[in-house]
Design a protein around this motif. Sequence first.
Motif, PDB file in Angstrom:
ATOM      1  N   GLU A  63      74.051  19.694  42.237  1.00 54.60           N
ATOM      2  CA  GLU A  63      73.753  19.847  40.763  1.00 54.60           C
ATOM      3  C   GLU A  63      73.372  21.319  40.339  1.00 54.60           C
ATOM      4  O   GLU A  63      73.857  21.832  39.883  1.00 54.60           O
ATOM      5  N   LYS A  64      72.590  21.782  41.330  1.00 53.19           N
ATOM      6  CA  LYS A  64      71.880  23.212  41.136  1.00 53.19           C
ATOM      7  C   LYS A  64      72.744  23.943  41.429  1.00 53.19           C
ATOM      8  O   LYS A  64      72.912  24.982  40.688  1.00 53.19           O
ATOM      9  N   ALA A  65      73.702  23.893  42.346  1.00 52.70           N
ATOM     10  CA  ALA A  65      74.835  24.789  42.798  1.00 52.70           C
ATOM     11  C   ALA A  65      76.040  24.993  41.411  1.00 52.70           C
ATOM     12  O   ALA A  65      76.513  26.067  40.911  1.00 52.70           O
ATOM     13  N   ILE A  66      76.038  23.669  40.785  1.00 56.36           N
ATOM     14  CA  ILE A  66      76.997  23.390  39.672  1.00 56.36           C
ATOM     15  C   ILE A  66      76.386  24.450  38.518  1.00 56.36           C
ATOM     16  O   ILE A  66      77.176  24.981  37.851  1.00 56.36           O
ATOM     17  N   ALA A  67      74.886  24.309  38.349  1.00 55.88           N
ATOM     18  CA  ALA A  67      74.629  24.814  37.312  1.00 55.88           C
ATOM     19  C   ALA A  67      74.408  26.301  37.352  1.00 55.88           C
ATOM     20  O   ALA A  67      74.491  27.051  36.556  1.00 55.88           O
TER      21      ALA A  67
END
Length: 258
Positions: A63-67
């Motif tokens: 999720e952090k990478a996508i953000a």
Amino acid sequence: MGNIKNLTGSEKVLLTMASVVVALVLAYCLIAYTPLRTTIPGYPDKESRRAVLETAMRLDSLEKAIARWELYSENLSRVLTGRQTINPDSLNARGSNYMSSKAPEELRRQDSILKASVREADRKAEEELKGRKNTIESITFYRPVKGMVSRGYDMAVHPWTDITAGEGEAVCATLDGTLVYEGWSDEYGYVVLIQHQDDIISVYTRMKKVLKRTGQTVRAGEVIALVGSTGARSTGSHLHFELWHKGERIDPEEYIKF
């Protein structure tokens, strides 16, 4: 025994209840605080709990990478259009509210309108893509670096091309154009954006050193930087290369022979 026999009926009932309560407490402690709890059907063992925890950590990292990727894309778009970039700290300070006070009928009506708009947008995008390919396929691109593709373009998860090359290898402009941005990013290291004709923009990151400055014009094949391994989570010396056409990423490997 004599003392128990002398108890009244109500005293015997109270004694029995107290014995049952003590037995239940002892059984609970025995199951809750000893390895016996793992014998309960459905109780997660140590390995299961570890697997669940590791899965949750991977999901959080994804999720952090996508953000981060969405923020990078938005800021890049803003740079290209001359707008102010987004400060990541401002995103953390914003609250989120996903509840709507609108009536269900209104929500369904808006959903229908949205779906129709999406279908129309898809149709126009398909027509534009056909026209775009006819235009861009007539252009001869210069290979930006001598190396081997280590990870190709994937529109969903990796919308750029990574090219492995030796540190210090020359990075060249893929077309004639003008540098519209050169600077540093903690995520991607040294970054260069070149504006070309026909609404084409090329993006180069991870460089060791940039040799040109914003505003300078360059020719196709002219050296603009040196290959490096800068920025967070870089996996070695390589060039991160992107091609944009009319505000959207395209697959460089469709037009350039690496």
